[in-house]
Design a protein around this motif. Structure first.
Motif, short mmCIF file in Angstrom:
data_model
loop_
_atom_site.label_atom_id
_atom_site.label_comp_id
_atom_site.label_asym_id
_atom_site.label_seq_id
_atom_site.Cartn_x
_atom_site.Cartn_y
_atom_site.Cartn_z
N ILE A 61 80.45 -10.82 -5.57
CA ILE A 61 81.88 -10.52 -5.71
C ILE A 61 82.42 -11.14 -7.00
CG2 ILE A 61 84.16 -10.77 -4.67
CD1 ILE A 61 82.27 -8.92 -3.13
N ALA A 62 82.00 -12.37 -7.30
CA ALA A 62 82.45 -13.02 -8.53
C ALA A 62 81.98 -12.23 -9.75
CB ALA A 62 81.92 -14.45 -8.59
N LEU A 63 80.76 -11.71 -9.70
CA LEU A 63 80.25 -10.89 -10.80
C LEU A 63 81.07 -9.61 -10.96
CD1 LEU A 63 76.34 -11.06 -10.76
CD2 LEU A 63 77.83 -11.33 -12.75
N LEU A 64 81.33 -8.94 -9.81
CA LEU A 64 82.11 -7.70 -9.85
C LEU A 64 83.50 -7.94 -10.44
CD1 LEU A 64 81.30 -6.09 -6.38
CD2 LEU A 64 80.63 -5.23 -8.61
N GLY A 65 84.07 -9.08 -10.10
CA GLY A 65 85.42 -9.39 -10.57
C GLY A 65 85.47 -9.96 -11.97
N GLY A 66 84.31 -10.15 -12.60
CA GLY A 66 84.28 -10.68 -13.96
C GLY A 66 84.52 -12.17 -14.06
N LEU A 67 84.34 -12.89 -12.96
CA LEU A 67 84.62 -14.33 -12.96
C LEU A 67 83.37 -15.20 -12.85
CD1 LEU A 67 87.70 -14.51 -10.52
CD2 LEU A 67 87.69 -14.32 -13.01
N TYR A 68 82.21 -14.58 -12.75
CA TYR A 68 81.00 -15.34 -12.40
C TYR A 68 80.66 -16.42 -13.43
CZ TYR A 68 76.32 -16.38 -10.75
OH TYR A 68 75.21 -17.02 -10.27
N GLU A 69 80.58 -16.04 -14.70
CA GLU A 69 80.19 -17.01 -15.72
C GLU A 69 81.23 -18.11 -15.86
OE1 GLU A 69 78.05 -15.42 -19.35
OE2 GLU A 69 78.86 -13.56 -18.50
N ARG A 70 82.49 -17.74 -15.75
CA ARG A 70 83.54 -18.77 -15.85
C ARG A 70 83.48 -19.70 -14.64
NH1 ARG A 70 90.13 -18.06 -16.52
NH2 ARG A 70 90.54 -20.29 -16.82
#
Length: 272
Positions: free
Chosen positions: A25-34
Protein backbone atom coordinates in the motif's frame (compact mmCIF):
# COMPACT_ATOMS: atom_id res chain seq x y z
CA UNK A 1 -1.39 15.80 5.45
CA UNK A 2 -4.75 14.10 4.85
CA UNK A 3 -3.26 12.06 2.01
CA UNK A 4 -0.50 10.67 4.24
CA UNK A 5 -3.04 9.81 6.96
CA UNK A 6 -5.25 8.11 4.34
CA UNK A 7 -2.40 5.94 3.05
CA UNK A 8 -1.50 5.10 6.65
CA UNK A 9 -5.12 4.12 7.25
CA UNK A 10 -5.00 1.73 4.27
CA UNK A 11 -1.69 0.33 5.54
CA UNK A 12 -3.34 -0.35 8.89
CA UNK A 13 -6.17 -2.26 7.19
CA UNK A 14 -3.67 -4.22 5.09
CA UNK A 15 -1.64 -5.22 8.13
CA UNK A 16 -4.75 -6.88 9.61
CA UNK A 17 -5.12 -9.24 6.66
CA UNK A 18 -3.14 -12.46 6.11
CA UNK A 19 -1.61 -12.30 2.65
CA UNK A 20 -1.73 -8.51 2.25
CA UNK A 21 1.26 -6.24 2.89
CA UNK A 22 1.17 -2.73 4.28
CA UNK A 23 4.38 -2.15 2.32
CA UNK A 24 2.48 -2.75 -0.91
CA UNK A 25 0.00 0.00 0.00
CA UNK A 26 2.87 2.37 0.81
CA UNK A 27 4.38 1.64 -2.61
CA UNK A 28 1.06 2.22 -4.36
CA UNK A 29 0.65 5.52 -2.56
CA UNK A 30 4.16 6.69 -3.43
CA UNK A 31 5.29 6.83 0.20
CA UNK A 32 7.41 3.70 0.49
CA UNK A 33 10.90 5.14 0.04
CA UNK A 34 10.13 8.14 2.22
CA UNK A 35 8.64 5.83 4.88
CA UNK A 36 11.76 3.64 4.95
CA UNK A 37 14.09 6.64 4.76
CA UNK A 38 12.34 8.54 7.56
CA UNK A 39 12.52 5.61 9.97
CA UNK A 40 16.15 4.97 9.05
CA UNK A 41 17.03 8.62 9.70
CA UNK A 42 15.21 8.51 13.02
CA UNK A 43 17.20 5.48 14.18
CA UNK A 44 20.41 7.24 13.14
CA UNK A 45 19.31 10.22 15.30
CA UNK A 46 19.17 12.46 12.22
CA UNK A 47 15.89 14.05 13.25
CA UNK A 48 14.18 16.54 10.94
CA UNK A 49 10.87 18.22 11.75
CA UNK A 50 9.22 17.39 8.42
CA UNK A 51 10.09 13.70 8.70
CA UNK A 52 8.79 13.52 12.28
CA UNK A 53 5.50 15.09 11.19
CA UNK A 54 5.31 12.69 8.24
CA UNK A 55 5.75 9.66 10.51
CA UNK A 56 3.21 10.98 13.01
CA UNK A 57 0.62 11.44 10.25
CA UNK A 58 1.33 7.95 8.89
CA UNK A 59 1.14 6.32 12.33
CA UNK A 60 -2.16 8.09 13.10
CA UNK A 61 -3.60 6.55 9.95
CA UNK A 62 -2.17 3.09 10.66
CA UNK A 63 -3.46 3.02 14.25
CA UNK A 64 -6.90 4.24 13.13
CA UNK A 65 -7.09 1.51 10.50
CA UNK A 66 -6.00 -1.26 12.87
CA UNK A 67 -8.08 -0.38 15.93
CA UNK A 68 -11.08 1.04 14.11
CA UNK A 69 -11.65 -1.77 11.63
CA UNK A 70 -10.20 -5.00 13.07
CA UNK A 71 -13.66 -6.38 13.84
CA UNK A 72 -15.05 -5.41 10.40
CA UNK A 73 -12.11 -6.96 8.53
CA UNK A 74 -12.47 -10.15 10.58
CA UNK A 75 -16.21 -10.29 9.77
CA UNK A 76 -15.68 -9.57 6.05
CA UNK A 77 -13.05 -12.28 5.68
CA UNK A 78 -15.39 -14.83 7.24
CA UNK A 79 -18.53 -13.84 5.30
CA UNK A 80 -17.26 -12.89 1.80
CA UNK A 81 -13.71 -14.29 1.60
CA UNK A 82 -13.70 -14.59 -2.20
CA UNK A 83 -14.56 -10.93 -2.71
CA UNK A 84 -12.09 -9.72 -0.08
CA UNK A 85 -9.15 -11.79 -1.29
CA UNK A 86 -10.04 -10.86 -4.87
CA UNK A 87 -9.75 -7.19 -3.90
CA UNK A 88 -6.42 -7.83 -2.18
CA UNK A 89 -5.13 -9.68 -5.24
CA UNK A 90 -6.24 -6.81 -7.47
CA UNK A 91 -4.40 -4.31 -5.28
CA UNK A 92 -1.19 -6.29 -5.63
CA UNK A 93 -1.64 -6.80 -9.40
CA UNK A 94 -2.37 -3.11 -9.88
CA UNK A 95 0.75 -2.22 -7.92
CA UNK A 96 3.14 -4.25 -10.09
CA UNK A 97 3.65 -1.47 -12.70
CA UNK A 98 4.30 1.03 -9.90
CA UNK A 99 7.19 -1.04 -8.55
CA UNK A 100 8.45 -2.06 -11.99
CA UNK A 101 9.00 1.61 -12.90
CA UNK A 102 11.42 1.91 -9.99
CA UNK A 103 13.74 -0.74 -11.44
CA UNK A 104 16.32 1.33 -13.29
CA UNK A 105 18.16 -1.56 -14.96
CA UNK A 106 16.51 -4.93 -15.55
CA UNK A 107 19.66 -7.01 -15.87
CA UNK A 108 20.51 -10.57 -14.84
CA UNK A 109 21.09 -9.60 -11.20
CA UNK A 110 17.70 -7.85 -11.04
CA UNK A 111 15.93 -10.82 -12.62
CA UNK A 112 17.60 -13.19 -10.14
CA UNK A 113 16.56 -10.91 -7.26
CA UNK A 114 12.98 -10.96 -8.56
CA UNK A 115 13.01 -14.77 -8.73
CA UNK A 116 14.37 -14.99 -5.18
CA UNK A 117 11.67 -12.63 -3.90
CA UNK A 118 8.88 -14.64 -5.55
CA UNK A 119 10.35 -17.91 -4.23
CA UNK A 120 10.51 -16.59 -0.66
CA UNK A 121 6.79 -15.77 -0.57
CA UNK A 122 5.77 -19.02 -2.28
CA UNK A 123 7.80 -21.08 0.20
CA UNK A 124 6.34 -19.19 3.16
CA UNK A 125 2.80 -19.65 1.81
CA UNK A 126 3.35 -23.42 1.72
CA UNK A 127 4.00 -23.50 5.47
CA UNK A 128 1.22 -24.74 7.71
CA UNK A 129 -0.62 -21.84 9.40
CA UNK A 130 -1.18 -24.00 12.46
CA UNK A 131 2.37 -23.57 13.77
CA UNK A 132 2.83 -22.08 17.23
CA UNK A 133 -0.46 -21.46 18.96
CA UNK A 134 -0.71 -19.72 22.32
CA UNK A 135 -3.68 -18.88 24.51
CA UNK A 136 -5.61 -15.81 23.41
CA UNK A 137 -5.52 -14.19 26.85
CA UNK A 138 -2.51 -15.72 28.67
CA UNK A 139 -0.29 -13.09 30.32
CA UNK A 140 2.45 -15.50 31.36
CA UNK A 141 6.09 -14.56 30.78
CA UNK A 142 6.66 -17.13 28.01
CA UNK A 143 3.56 -16.04 26.10
CA UNK A 144 4.47 -12.35 26.36
CA UNK A 145 8.05 -12.93 25.21
CA UNK A 146 6.67 -14.92 22.28
CA UNK A 147 4.37 -11.96 21.53
CA UNK A 148 7.44 -9.73 21.16
CA UNK A 149 9.29 -12.24 18.95
CA UNK A 150 6.24 -12.72 16.73
CA UNK A 151 5.74 -8.94 16.56
CA UNK A 152 9.35 -8.52 15.41
CA UNK A 153 9.08 -11.00 12.54
CA UNK A 154 5.57 -9.85 11.65
CA UNK A 155 6.66 -6.21 11.47
CA UNK A 156 9.72 -7.12 9.42
CA UNK A 157 7.35 -8.61 6.87
CA UNK A 158 4.93 -5.68 7.08
CA UNK A 159 7.63 -3.36 5.75
CA UNK A 160 8.23 -5.58 2.70
CA UNK A 161 5.72 -5.27 -0.17
CA UNK A 162 4.15 -8.64 -0.96
CA UNK A 163 5.23 -10.27 2.29
CA UNK A 164 2.32 -10.12 4.72
CA UNK A 165 3.02 -9.43 8.38
CA UNK A 166 -0.40 -10.82 9.28
CA UNK A 167 0.43 -14.04 7.42
CA UNK A 168 3.70 -14.38 9.34
CA UNK A 169 1.69 -14.01 12.57
CA UNK A 170 -0.69 -16.66 11.25
CA UNK A 171 2.18 -19.05 10.55
CA UNK A 172 3.59 -18.42 14.04
CA UNK A 173 0.19 -19.09 15.64
CA UNK A 174 -0.03 -15.49 16.88
CA UNK A 175 -2.61 -13.99 14.52
CA UNK A 176 -5.78 -14.94 16.45
CA UNK A 177 -4.20 -13.76 19.71
CA UNK A 178 -3.22 -10.41 18.18
CA UNK A 179 -6.67 -9.79 16.67
CA UNK A 180 -8.33 -10.83 19.95
CA UNK A 181 -6.12 -8.42 21.91
CA UNK A 182 -6.96 -5.55 19.55
CA UNK A 183 -10.71 -6.24 19.66
CA UNK A 184 -10.75 -6.54 23.47
CA UNK A 185 -8.16 -3.76 23.92
CA UNK A 186 -5.84 -5.96 25.98
CA UNK A 187 -3.10 -3.40 26.64
CA UNK A 188 -0.61 -5.91 28.07
CA UNK A 189 -0.55 -8.16 25.01
CA UNK A 190 -0.74 -5.15 22.66
CA UNK A 191 2.27 -3.57 24.41
CA UNK A 192 4.48 -6.65 24.09
CA UNK A 193 3.54 -7.22 20.45
CA UNK A 194 4.06 -3.48 19.89
CA UNK A 195 7.63 -3.60 21.19
CA UNK A 196 8.43 -6.37 18.72
CA UNK A 197 6.74 -4.44 15.90
CA UNK A 198 8.79 -1.30 16.59
CA UNK A 199 12.07 -3.24 16.71
CA UNK A 200 11.22 -5.11 13.50
CA UNK A 201 10.29 -1.96 11.59
CA UNK A 202 13.44 -0.14 12.72
CA UNK A 203 15.74 -3.03 11.77
CA UNK A 204 14.30 -3.75 8.34
CA UNK A 205 13.92 -0.06 7.42
CA UNK A 206 17.60 0.63 8.00
CA UNK A 207 18.58 -2.45 6.02
CA UNK A 208 16.30 -1.52 3.11
CA UNK A 209 17.52 2.07 2.98
CA UNK A 210 21.09 0.84 2.64
CA UNK A 211 20.13 -1.67 -0.07
CA UNK A 212 18.10 0.90 -2.03
CA UNK A 213 21.14 3.19 -2.10
CA UNK A 214 23.70 0.54 -3.06
CA UNK A 215 21.60 -1.91 -5.10
CA UNK A 216 18.49 0.01 -6.14
CA UNK A 217 17.41 -2.07 -9.15
CA UNK A 218 18.06 -5.39 -7.42
CA UNK A 219 16.21 -4.27 -4.28
CA UNK A 220 13.09 -3.15 -6.13
CA UNK A 221 13.24 -6.28 -8.30
CA UNK A 222 13.28 -8.35 -5.10
CA UNK A 223 10.31 -6.37 -3.74
CA UNK A 224 8.49 -6.89 -7.04
CA UNK A 225 9.17 -10.62 -6.75
CA UNK A 226 7.64 -10.62 -3.28
CA UNK A 227 4.48 -9.04 -4.69
CA UNK A 228 4.22 -11.42 -7.65
CA UNK A 229 4.82 -14.43 -5.43
CA UNK A 230 1.99 -13.43 -3.08
CA UNK A 231 -0.71 -13.48 -5.79
CA UNK A 232 -1.25 -17.28 -6.03
CA UNK A 233 -1.69 -17.53 -2.25
CA UNK A 234 -4.16 -14.63 -2.19
CA UNK A 235 -6.27 -15.98 -5.07
CA UNK A 236 -6.52 -19.48 -3.56
CA UNK A 237 -6.88 -18.45 0.10
CA UNK A 238 -10.74 -18.75 0.22
CA UNK A 239 -10.30 -22.52 -0.38
CA UNK A 240 -13.58 -24.44 -0.37
CA UNK A 241 -15.50 -21.17 -0.11
CA UNK A 242 -14.16 -19.92 -3.45
CA UNK A 243 -16.69 -18.03 -5.59
CA UNK A 244 -15.14 -17.32 -8.99
CA UNK A 245 -17.53 -14.47 -9.78
CA UNK A 246 -16.74 -12.70 -6.52
CA UNK A 247 -13.00 -13.24 -6.95
CA UNK A 248 -13.01 -11.77 -10.47
CA UNK A 249 -15.17 -8.85 -9.31
CA UNK A 250 -12.81 -8.28 -6.40
CA UNK A 251 -9.71 -8.36 -8.61
CA UNK A 252 -11.22 -5.77 -10.95
CA UNK A 253 -12.17 -3.56 -8.00
CA UNK A 254 -8.72 -3.96 -6.43
CA UNK A 255 -6.93 -3.01 -9.67
CA UNK A 256 -9.21 0.03 -9.98
CA UNK A 257 -8.43 1.10 -6.40
CA UNK A 258 -4.69 0.74 -7.01
CA UNK A 259 -5.03 2.87 -10.16
CA UNK A 260 -6.90 5.54 -8.20
CA UNK A 261 -4.20 5.46 -5.52
CA UNK A 262 -1.56 6.03 -8.21
CA UNK A 263 -3.55 9.02 -9.51
CA UNK A 264 -3.86 10.39 -5.97
CA UNK A 265 -0.12 10.02 -5.48
CA UNK A 266 0.60 12.05 -8.63
CA UNK A 267 -1.98 14.68 -7.73
CA UNK A 268 -0.54 15.14 -4.25
CA UNK A 269 3.02 15.21 -5.63
CA UNK A 270 4.41 13.22 -2.72
CA UNK A 271 8.18 13.40 -2.80
CA UNK A 272 9.95 10.11 -1.96
Amino acid sequence: MLYVVFIGFLMGLANLIPGVSGGTIALLGGLYERFVGSISMLTALKIRREEILFLIELVVGIVTGIFGFSALIDLSLSTVPSLMYGIFSGLVIGGIPVVFKRIEKLGISALLSMAVGASVVILISLLSPSAGGVSLTDHGAISLVYDTVAGFFGASAMVLPGLSGAFILLVMGEYARAISAIKSFDLVIIAFIGVGVILGVLFVSRLLRYLMKKFRSETFAFLLGLMIGSIPDLITRPGKNTDLTLIVSGVILGVLVSYLLALLEKRNKIQV
